[in-house]
Design an enzyme around this catalytic site. Structure first.
Site, PDB file in Angstrom:
ATOM      1  N   ASP A  20     -17.745 -68.634 -17.259  1.00 28.33           N
ATOM      2  CA  ASP A  20     -16.754 -69.802 -17.535  1.00 28.33           C
ATOM      3  C   ASP A  20     -17.256 -70.585 -18.625  1.00 28.33           C
ATOM      4  O   ASP A  20     -18.555 -70.783 -18.857  1.00 28.33           O
ATOM      5  CB  ASP A  20     -16.093 -70.302 -16.479  1.00 28.33           C
ATOM      6  CG  ASP A  20     -14.645 -70.982 -16.573  1.00 28.33           C
ATOM      7  OD1 ASP A  20     -14.126 -70.862 -17.958  1.00 28.33           O
ATOM      8  OD2 ASP A  20     -13.686 -71.159 -15.579  1.00 28.33           O
ATOM      9  N   GLU A  28      -9.704 -72.161 -12.090  1.00 26.99           N
ATOM     10  CA  GLU A  28     -11.300 -72.006 -12.328  1.00 26.99           C
ATOM     11  C   GLU A  28     -11.972 -72.699 -11.262  1.00 26.99           C
ATOM     12  O   GLU A  28     -13.231 -71.886 -10.964  1.00 26.99           O
ATOM     13  CB  GLU A  28     -11.381 -72.942 -13.628  1.00 26.99           C
ATOM     14  CG  GLU A  28     -10.898 -72.320 -14.723  1.00 26.99           C
ATOM     15  CD  GLU A  28     -11.254 -73.327 -15.950  1.00 26.99           C
ATOM     16  OE1 GLU A  28     -11.427 -72.627 -17.034  1.00 26.99           O
ATOM     17  OE2 GLU A  28     -11.280 -74.410 -15.856  1.00 26.99           O
ATOM     18  N   SER A  41     -12.230 -70.998 -25.268  1.00 28.65           N
ATOM     19  CA  SER A  41     -12.374 -70.324 -26.700  1.00 28.65           C
ATOM     20  C   SER A  41     -13.892 -69.808 -26.690  1.00 28.65           C
ATOM     21  O   SER A  41     -14.174 -68.896 -27.561  1.00 28.65           O
ATOM     22  CB  SER A  41     -12.279 -71.499 -27.776  1.00 28.65           C
ATOM     23  OG  SER A  41     -13.245 -72.613 -27.620  1.00 28.65           O
ATOM     24  N   GLY A  75      -8.976 -77.017 -20.945  1.00 30.19           N
ATOM     25  CA  GLY A  75      -7.840 -75.890 -21.366  1.00 30.19           C
ATOM     26  C   GLY A  75      -6.740 -75.968 -20.086  1.00 30.19           C
ATOM     27  O   GLY A  75      -5.962 -75.074 -20.126  1.00 30.19           O
ATOM     28  N   LYS A 126     -14.900 -79.764 -16.350  1.00 30.61           N
ATOM     29  CA  LYS A 126     -14.028 -78.699 -16.903  1.00 30.61           C
ATOM     30  C   LYS A 126     -12.326 -79.146 -16.761  1.00 30.61           C
ATOM     31  O   LYS A 126     -12.130 -79.989 -16.220  1.00 30.61           O
ATOM     32  CB  LYS A 126     -14.085 -77.481 -16.186  1.00 30.61           C
ATOM     33  CG  LYS A 126     -15.481 -76.879 -16.395  1.00 30.61           C
ATOM     34  CD  LYS A 126     -15.834 -75.716 -15.446  1.00 30.61           C
ATOM     35  CE  LYS A 126     -14.372 -74.584 -15.642  1.00 30.61           C
ATOM     36  NZ  LYS A 126     -14.214 -74.066 -16.973  1.00 30.61           N
TER      37      LYS A 126
HETATM   38  C1  5RP Z   1     -10.377 -74.808 -19.523  1.00 34.77           C
HETATM   39  C2  5RP Z   1     -11.815 -75.103 -19.505  1.00 34.77           C
HETATM   40  C3  5RP Z   1     -12.621 -74.503 -20.550  1.00 34.77           C
HETATM   41  O1  5RP Z   1     -13.584 -73.671 -19.791  1.00 34.77           O
HETATM   42  C4  5RP Z   1     -13.507 -75.674 -21.181  1.00 34.77           C
HETATM   43  O2  5RP Z   1     -12.522 -76.426 -21.707  1.00 34.77           O
HETATM   44  C5  5RP Z   1     -14.363 -75.119 -22.212  1.00 34.77           C
HETATM   45  O3  5RP Z   1     -13.660 -74.633 -23.236  1.00 34.77           O
HETATM   46  P1  5RP Z   1     -13.999 -74.042 -24.523  1.00 34.77           P
HETATM   47  O4  5RP Z   1     -14.996 -72.947 -24.605  1.00 34.77           O
HETATM   48  O5  5RP Z   1     -12.614 -73.468 -25.520  1.00 34.77           O
HETATM   49  O6  5RP Z   1     -14.664 -75.525 -25.231  1.00 34.77           O
HETATM   50  O7  5RP Z   1     -12.426 -75.827 -18.286  1.00 34.77           O
HETATM   51  O8  5RP Z   1      -9.547 -75.339 -18.489  1.00 34.77           O
END
Ligand code: 5RP
Length: 229
Positions: free
Chosen positions: A84, A106, A30, A100, A97
């Site tokens: 990222d 990634e 996000s 998501g 990480k």
């Molecule tokens: C997805 C990730 C995202 O980059 C991480 O969860 C951060 O997400 P957000 O910007 O929605 O907090 O690693 O696998």
């Protein structure tokens, strides 16, 4: 300032690092969503000439909708940069990480990139990793056996992430185990190595020695943190 506004500021600020001619890894989440929206705007309005490599199906769909030209990682000789998000980063720029569930792609994209830039709001900055449960991608085969092996390795509660009452399925057809270590991961390199020794573990959401720049949005504004070597 609300968190969404901070995410937007960090995501947009990272676009300064992108210029025409670059191959750009596009992260998931996000916060980096705002990077992708701004890159899309620059492609359409300013003729920014880049090729993006998405780290998830969700990011691929968003980038396509924004008109960013995309390629498979395998079809490019190199990636100049990946931008990222992160769930946590510590003073050594080690990351957790996978919040998501996109950690495998990634990490492949981050390893292939010359530079990794992380976009984050102030909630993500920690002294020691682990308050955010550590995501671990595992094979569907023997899911519970692998989960038990992870419990043994980390000595903490480990839960299978679920979606609509079933184990969540990643873009790669695997599942995610979240390890509730608490803020105890002082040595993420050793933790990662121990977990990768478990056969059913596909990848670990610890990104060690990859990130060089964090674009941090806080109520004081944007701070660009650079790793000192
Ligand atoms: C997805 C990730 C995202 O980059 C991480 O969860 C951060 O997400 P957000 O910007 O929605 O907090 O690693 O696998």
């Amino acid at each position: 300032m609300d968190v969404e506004e901070l995410k937007k500021q960090a995501g947009v600020a990272a676009c300064e690092y992108v210029t025409s001619g670059m191959n750009v890894g596009l992260g998931t989440g996000s916060t980096v969503k705002y990077t992708i929206l701004e890159l899309g705007r620059r492609v359409r309005d300013e003729g920014l000439d880049i090729i993006g490599v998405p780290t998830s199906i969700a990011t691929k769909n968003l980038a396509e909708a924004e008109g960013i030209p995309l390629a498979e990682l395998d079809d490019l000789s190199h990636l100049d940069v990946v931008i990222d998000g992160t769930d946590e980063f510590d003073p050594g720029f080690q990351l957790i990480k996978g919040g998501g569930a996109a950690l495998l792609r990634e990490k492949i994209v981050a390893q292939a990139s010359t530079k990794m830039i992380v976009v984050a709001d102030e909630r993500k900055q920690v002294e020691c990793l682990g308050a955010f449960p550590l995501p671990i991608e595992v094979t569907p085969f023997a899911l519970n056996t692998t989960r038990r092996a992870i419990v043994k390795a980390l000595n903490c509660e480990c839960t299978v992430r679920s979606e609509q009452g079933k184990p969540l399925v990643t873009d790669n057809g695997n599942h995610i185990v979240d390890a509730h270590t608490g803020p105890t991961i002082h040595d993420p390199v050793t933790t990662e190595r121990n977990l990768l020794n478990i056969a059913g573990v596909v990848q670990v959401g610890l990104f060690n020695g990859m990130c060089e720049v964090v674009i941090l949005a806080s109520s004081d504004g944007i701070t660009v943190l650079e790793k000192d070597d």
